[in-house]
Motif scaffolding. Sequence first.
Motif, mmCIF file in Angstrom:
data_model
loop_
_atom_site.group_PDB
_atom_site.id
_atom_site.type_symbol
_atom_site.label_atom_id
_atom_site.label_comp_id
_atom_site.label_asym_id
_atom_site.label_seq_id
_atom_site.Cartn_x
_atom_site.Cartn_y
_atom_site.Cartn_z
ATOM 1 N N ASN A 190 0.263 3.904 -2.855
ATOM 2 C CA ASN A 190 -0.374 3.125 -3.902
ATOM 3 C C ASN A 190 -1.575 3.872 -4.469
ATOM 4 O O ASN A 190 -2.424 4.361 -3.720
ATOM 5 C CB ASN A 190 -0.824 1.778 -3.322
ATOM 6 C CG ASN A 190 -1.143 0.753 -4.380
ATOM 7 O OD1 ASN A 190 -1.660 1.067 -5.441
ATOM 8 N ND2 ASN A 190 -0.838 -0.499 -4.078
ATOM 9 N N LEU A 218 -5.160 3.425 -3.194
ATOM 10 C CA LEU A 218 -5.681 4.049 -1.972
ATOM 11 C C LEU A 218 -6.756 5.084 -2.252
ATOM 12 O O LEU A 218 -7.529 5.433 -1.361
ATOM 13 C CB LEU A 218 -4.533 4.678 -1.173
ATOM 14 C CG LEU A 218 -3.686 3.694 -0.371
ATOM 15 C CD1 LEU A 218 -2.420 4.358 0.123
ATOM 16 C CD2 LEU A 218 -4.481 3.111 0.798
ATOM 17 N N TRP A 241 0.836 -1.202 0.000
ATOM 18 C CA TRP A 241 0.000 0.000 0.000
ATOM 19 C C TRP A 241 0.867 1.247 0.000
ATOM 20 O O TRP A 241 0.434 2.307 -0.424
ATOM 21 C CB TRP A 241 -0.911 0.010 1.222
ATOM 22 C CG TRP A 241 -1.986 -1.035 1.191
ATOM 23 C CD1 TRP A 241 -2.096 -2.136 1.999
ATOM 24 C CD2 TRP A 241 -3.098 -1.091 0.302
ATOM 25 N NE1 TRP A 241 -3.201 -2.857 1.662
ATOM 26 C CE2 TRP A 241 -3.839 -2.236 0.634
ATOM 27 C CE3 TRP A 241 -3.541 -0.271 -0.748
ATOM 28 C CZ2 TRP A 241 -5.006 -2.598 -0.050
ATOM 29 C CZ3 TRP A 241 -4.696 -0.628 -1.429
ATOM 30 C CH2 TRP A 241 -5.418 -1.774 -1.074
ATOM 31 N N TRP A 277 -3.290 -7.691 -4.023
ATOM 32 C CA TRP A 277 -2.723 -6.558 -3.290
ATOM 33 C C TRP A 277 -2.480 -6.990 -1.859
ATOM 34 O O TRP A 277 -3.201 -7.814 -1.307
ATOM 35 C CB TRP A 277 -3.696 -5.370 -3.270
ATOM 36 C CG TRP A 277 -4.099 -4.873 -4.602
ATOM 37 C CD1 TRP A 277 -5.197 -5.231 -5.332
ATOM 38 C CD2 TRP A 277 -3.409 -3.904 -5.400
ATOM 39 N NE1 TRP A 277 -5.225 -4.552 -6.504
ATOM 40 C CE2 TRP A 277 -4.142 -3.738 -6.586
ATOM 41 C CE3 TRP A 277 -2.241 -3.168 -5.216
ATOM 42 C CZ2 TRP A 277 -3.764 -2.864 -7.584
ATOM 43 C CZ3 TRP A 277 -1.857 -2.308 -6.205
ATOM 44 C CH2 TRP A 277 -2.603 -2.153 -7.371
ATOM 45 N N HIS A 306 -0.406 -5.271 2.010
ATOM 46 C CA HIS A 306 0.143 -4.027 2.566
ATOM 47 C C HIS A 306 1.254 -4.327 3.527
ATOM 48 O O HIS A 306 1.422 -5.472 3.908
ATOM 49 C CB HIS A 306 -0.949 -3.230 3.269
ATOM 50 C CG HIS A 306 -1.314 -3.764 4.603
ATOM 51 N ND1 HIS A 306 -2.044 -4.925 4.741
ATOM 52 C CD2 HIS A 306 -1.041 -3.317 5.844
ATOM 53 C CE1 HIS A 306 -2.230 -5.149 6.028
ATOM 54 N NE2 HIS A 306 -1.637 -4.220 6.725
#
Length: 243
Positions: free
Chosen positions: A182, A185, A169, A241, A243
């Motif tokens: 990112n 977001l 992220w 994805w 983080h």
Amino acid sequence: MVTELHHKIKVSGLSVEIVRKSIKNLHLGVYPPNGRVRVAAPLSVSDDAIRLAVIGKLGWIRRQREKFDAQPRQSKREMVSGESHYFQGRRYRIRVVYHDSPATVVLRNKTTMEIQVRPGTNAEQRLKVVERWYREQLKAEIPALLEKWQPLLGIKVAAWGIKKMKTKWGSCSIDAGRIWVNLELAKKLPQCLEYILVHEMVHLMERHHNDRFMALMDRHLPHWRAHREELNRAPLAHEDWSH
């Protein structure tokens, strides 16, 4: 001098990523979208000790993975009218409008995202229009957040940017004092963007996810774990994805 060592082990058929670094305590995490298991461990902790720690948390790991499996995911983007897209945590139905003028995105109300493009624009081009708009929205939000947090943390961010990232992220270059966030977001709730920015800014003070890092996060953003959980609950993109 090597400060981090990476490798993987199998525990009860589960692949576990191990990162050894200069920290005091062992940290176990399960990450979206597919429940990747990662252990950050002190350099002196053996694989057998890590294996025992993971075995003791197998029930919790399974529950976290079940949450990710049940989490809503965005289908592959076709960029056609009626498709669902997200901005700042809110779900919108897009409406594609063709007209002979520069492409743009307009939020007509709390439910509709209008994409205005020239006739003949294909799905990839329409996606680029929306991504450019997302980038513009983040560029408008980030300066105020930096202005708020730099004096609170007592640091100065030398540069920042926005880019598409498949596995993080946010990221930072500690030596250069640069932060990246990112593009994804833009779709998440505003507090998720703030959490990621603070997270990366704290990394400019402490490189590792160690006790000092956690203490700094707790001191300056006491509810950061709730923001992280909110980010994990948000609908995942079609791509992978974490983080």
